[in-house]
Each structure stands twice: as structure tokens, then as C-alpha cells.
Design an enzyme around this catalytic site. Sequence first.
Site, short mmCIF file in Angstrom:
data_model
loop_
_atom_site.label_atom_id
_atom_site.label_comp_id
_atom_site.label_asym_id
_atom_site.label_seq_id
_atom_site.Cartn_x
_atom_site.Cartn_y
_atom_site.Cartn_z
CE LYS A 1 -4.57 10.23 -4.56
NZ LYS A 1 -4.30 10.20 -3.11
CG ASP B 1 1.97 3.71 -11.05
OD1 ASP B 1 1.31 2.80 -11.59
OD2 ASP B 1 1.75 4.09 -9.88
CG ASP C 1 2.47 -5.90 -8.29
OD1 ASP C 1 3.13 -6.91 -8.56
OD2 ASP C 1 2.18 -5.61 -7.11
CB VAL D 1 9.97 0.34 -6.34
CG1 VAL D 1 10.94 -0.82 -6.49
CG2 VAL D 1 8.83 0.20 -7.37
NE ARG E 1 0.63 9.37 -4.52
CZ ARG E 1 0.15 8.19 -4.88
NH1 ARG E 1 0.70 7.53 -5.88
NH2 ARG E 1 -0.88 7.65 -4.26
P1 IMP Z 1 -1.68 -4.34 -9.95
O1 IMP Z 1 -3.17 -4.22 -10.09
O2 IMP Z 1 -1.28 -5.41 -8.99
O3 IMP Z 1 -0.98 -4.48 -11.29
O4 IMP Z 1 -1.18 -3.02 -9.24
C1 IMP Z 1 -1.04 -1.86 -9.95
C2 IMP Z 1 -0.97 -0.64 -9.07
O5 IMP Z 1 -0.53 -0.93 -7.74
C3 IMP Z 1 0.05 0.32 -9.63
O6 IMP Z 1 -0.51 1.18 -10.59
C4 IMP Z 1 0.54 1.04 -8.39
O7 IMP Z 1 -0.31 2.13 -8.11
C5 IMP Z 1 0.43 0.00 -7.30
N1 IMP Z 1 1.73 -0.70 -7.10
C6 IMP Z 1 2.09 -1.93 -7.54
N2 IMP Z 1 3.36 -2.23 -7.19
C7 IMP Z 1 3.82 -1.15 -6.53
C8 IMP Z 1 5.10 -0.81 -5.93
O8 IMP Z 1 6.09 -1.57 -5.94
N3 IMP Z 1 5.18 0.41 -5.34
C9 IMP Z 1 4.13 1.30 -5.31
N4 IMP Z 1 2.93 1.04 -5.86
C10 IMP Z 1 2.79 -0.18 -6.47
MG MG Z 2 -1.33 3.00 -10.49
#
Ligand code: IMP
Ligand code: MG
Length: 181
Positions: free
Chosen positions: A44, A101, A104, A154, A166
Amino acid sequence: MNIKDDIEKILISEKEIQEKIKKVASQISKDYKDKTPLLISILKGGVVFLTDLMRYIEIPIEIDFLGIASYGSSTKSSGVVKITKDFNYDISGRHIIIVEDIVDTGLSLKYIINLIKWKNPESIKICALLDKESAHSSDIKIDYKCFIAPDEFVVGYGLDYSEKYRNLPFIGVLKKEIYNK
Ligand code: IMP
Ligand code: MG
């Protein structure tokens, strides 16, 4: 209660976000001048970003949504990705722009890119509001990046903590005591 009371500090203001998105949108309008890209927003978190970004783009576009759940109510990446909503249309032969968004660990993005590649699009580019550069390997290339995020959790502008926050118009950090509730 006002959700702004739970914020420790604002990292990126509403004005800064809007100004940067305008620039990225104008770059996309140039890069896809004679094409009709399909913007795929990742649910979302990517929704708020998409709805602003698309209104600054001046060429024809189409949109779709892909639902991915990679986080529960915690702040750590689980590495487990689940599809909660599939594409509505056939995306083969299309110029895809993934609208995320935040990147990470990059695990979700890698999963999404593979899923899309399998459907034979003409091209795939990544557009992300935030990039936690230090949290992922350098083989993840973000074509349109708005801001580098610090390596902390964040919220706001689509990003949630436990599904809340959000709807904040800026990016901020929550007060410590919120996590202990
Ligand atoms: P990744 O798979 O670790 O790259 O995580 C990606 C997803 O985790 C993003 O699209 C967000 O939905 C969520 N996410 C990662 N870091 C944050 C943060 O600092 N705040 C809120 N959601 C996060
Ligand atoms: Mg996401």
C-alpha cells in the site's frame, strides 16, 4: 488525537517532497515522450507517491497496482513476500515503471522485478521515493530516486508503522515510546 503528536522529528517536509516529485515527473515525461508507460504502484505504501507523481506527468500513462506484503506490524524486513493483489491487465510488451515507497533490503523489489520480467514487458524501470542505500547491495539500480533515507524507521507519505501514519503529508520519525505501546 492528532497523529502529528506521535512524531519525534520531520525528516522531509511536504514542500520538499512535492518539489522533488515534480522534477522526477518531468524527467519521466521527457524519457517516455512517445510512449505510454504503465506505472505499477506497489500497495500500500506506494499509493500516495503514485497519486502525486501521476498528476505531474504530462504524457499519456496508465496505472495498475500490485499488492505485496513484506512487513507485518514490526519494523524489520521478514524477507517473506506475499502477493495480496495481482495485476489487472496483461503487461507483456509494456514499458513498466515500478512505483515504490522505499527500498530497504531490496528483497521486495527483487521479487517484484522477477515477477514482472516473467510476464515479458518491453522495459522495466524503478521509481522510488526513498532509498535506504546502506541497507541493500549495489546491484539494485533505482532509475528515478527522490531521496536517500537514513538507516532508521520512517513513517508518513504512504509509509506506515503497524498500518498507521500513512496519511501524514511528510516523512518523519516516530517518538520512541510509540514502539513500546
Ligand atoms: P525491503 O524488502 O526490505 O526493501 O522492504 C521494502 C518495504 O518495506 C517497503 O516497500 C516498505 O513497505 C517497507 N519498509 C521498509 N523500510 C521502511 C520504513 O522505514 N518505514 C516504513 N516501511 C518500511
Ligand atoms: Mg512497499
